[in-house]
Design a protein around this motif. Structure first.
Motif, PDB file in Angstrom:
ATOM      1  N   GLY A   1      11.829 -15.534-117.947  1.00 45.59           N
ATOM      2  CA  GLY A   1      11.269 -14.596-116.981  1.00 45.59           C
ATOM      3  C   GLY A   1      11.378 -15.042-115.542  1.00 45.59           C
ATOM      4  O   GLY A   1      12.354 -15.672-115.116  1.00 45.59           O
ATOM      5  N   ASN A   2      10.327 -14.739-114.752  1.00 50.61           N
ATOM      6  CA  ASN A   2      10.329 -14.938-113.308  1.00 50.61           C
ATOM      7  C   ASN A   2       9.995 -16.384-112.948  1.00 50.61           C
ATOM      8  O   ASN A   2       8.871 -16.712-112.581  1.00 50.61           O
ATOM      9  CB  ASN A   2       9.323 -13.970-112.663  1.00 50.61           C
ATOM     10  N   VAL A   3      10.981 -17.253-113.093  1.00 51.98           N
ATOM     11  CA  VAL A   3      10.841 -18.670-112.747  1.00 51.98           C
ATOM     12  C   VAL A   3      11.941 -18.999-111.731  1.00 51.98           C
ATOM     13  O   VAL A   3      13.110 -18.698-111.948  1.00 51.98           O
ATOM     14  CB  VAL A   3      10.992 -19.569-113.982  1.00 51.98           C
ATOM     15  N   GLN A   4      11.546 -19.597-110.611  1.00 51.95           N
ATOM     16  CA  GLN A   4      12.501 -19.912-109.553  1.00 51.95           C
ATOM     17  C   GLN A   4      13.041 -21.333-109.714  1.00 51.95           C
ATOM     18  O   GLN A   4      12.313 -22.242-110.112  1.00 51.95           O
ATOM     19  CB  GLN A   4      11.839 -19.781-108.181  1.00 51.95           C
ATOM     20  N   ILE A   5      14.335 -21.522-109.394  1.00 48.88           N
ATOM     21  CA  ILE A   5      14.952 -22.853-109.414  1.00 48.88           C
ATOM     22  C   ILE A   5      15.665 -23.056-108.082  1.00 48.88           C
ATOM     23  O   ILE A   5      16.462 -22.201-107.673  1.00 48.88           O
ATOM     24  CB  ILE A   5      15.957 -23.003-110.571  1.00 48.88           C
TER      25      ILE A   5
END
Length: 334
Positions: free
Chosen positions: A44-48
């Motif tokens: 899902g909405n996980v930033q890297i």
């Protein structure tokens, strides 16, 4: 080596002082040394951060992307492990019908045997007569020896699978009972969990296959499909019941998960895990992958299931390089 799973929505992954850092919305952080990490899987909405992605490419750390409900999107992977000569050999094997048939027989024979073991394990606490169904499945793997085409092998596999899932639905807690396999989308909690599990294990195999210089899309048993890694599908078959079905049965019959921890979406059909249940399930799977066992017939010491996955790919390489399918020994549990 460790695996990092991040399913907390709004979390971010970065890198600081040779450590991967996960920052959660509540302010908590988690830190992992870069040299110990093999795979990052995000849901899902996980930033890297860009810096983190570059470090992953440099170090060969695979990054896998899933939707919040576990649908696989794709991956970031380095090309540093490509082995052209090995892939040429792999492509040549794809034209060797005798090898492909013999290899398929070995894989499916082991798969059905493993399914029978799972049924026998979980019938012990249930008043269900499974012997007729077991005999039907045994007849299928006996017929495999005489098959003259891969299509026949897969037909016997399909018949055994229908019998297996029909009985399996009677061996779990009544509120989780189901009447067969459903996928894309899964229509009940059990199918939801195994579908996600199969996706996770297939993509783990994908990374290990590429890591050994093979092409995940050059399969042996399954027919080529656009954008589908058929070799990963081939090598996953022996592991489905061993790793995924058994883990899901353990959670359900061990009352580690409830039916209330699933949801349906109004805009599309399907049953999916709530976020806390997803985290719980991933943790349970990871524990299973790390469990040591002595099921591999060609070594006399214990290895984790994750190590066994890697070793089986090594056996496949040996089989294609010698053009001898008997060099491959599928896992068979007891």
């Amino acid at each position: 080596m460790s695996y990092l799973y991040v399913s907390e929505q709004g979390a971010s992954i970065g890198i600081t002082a040779n450590r991967f850092q996960v920052k959660y919305k509540d302010g908590l952080t988690r830190s992992i040394p870069v040299e110990t990490l093999e795979v990052i899987e995000v849901f899902g909405n996980v930033q890297i951060t860009t810096q983190c992605l570059i470090e992953c490419l440099k170090r060969g750390v695979n990054v896998l992307f899933y939707s919040t409900n576990g649908a696989y999107y794709g991956r970031l992977i380095s090309t540093s492990h490509v082995n052209v000569q090995r892939q040429r050999k792999q492509a040549d094997i794809g034209k060797n019908e005798e090898f492909k048939l013999a290899f398929s027989k070995r894989i499916i024979n082991a798969k059905i045997r493993n399914q029978i073991v799972i049924l026998r394990r979980y019938v012990r606490s249930r008043k269900v007569d499974i012997e007729r169904s077991v005999i039907e499945m045994q007849n299928m793997y006996k017929k495999i020896d005489g098959a003259s085409t891969i299509e026949q092998v897969m037909g016997y596999e399909g018949t055994a699978a229908k019998t297996y899932f029909k009985i399996l639905g009677t061996l779990i807690e009544p509120e989780f009972s189901f009447k067969g396999r459903s996928k894309r989308p899964p229509l009940d909690p059990f199918n939801s969990m195994i579908s996600l599990g199969y996706s996770i294990i297939m993509n783990e195999l994908y990374g290990k296959i590429e890591g050994k210089g093979l092409n995940p899309y050059f399969g042996v048993m399954h027919k080529d499909r656009e954008k589908h890694p058929t070799l990963a599908s081939d090598l996953m078959e022996e592991w489905r019941a061993v790793l995924i079905d058994s883990t899901v049965l353990s959670m359900i019959n061990g009352h580690e998960i409830t039916k209330e921890e699933f949801y349906t979406m109004t805009e599309q059909p399907g049953v999916f895990l709530e976020k806390d249940a997803l985290r719980k399930y991933i943790k349970k799977l990871e524990g299973k992958f790390r469990t040591e066992n002595k099921y591999l017939s060609y070594v006399d010491y214990s290895v984790s299931f994750r190590q066994a996955l890697d070793m089986q790919i090594g056996q496949f390489i040996k089989a294609i390089e010698t053009e001898n399918p008997e060099e491959y020994f599928p896992i068979v549990i007891r």
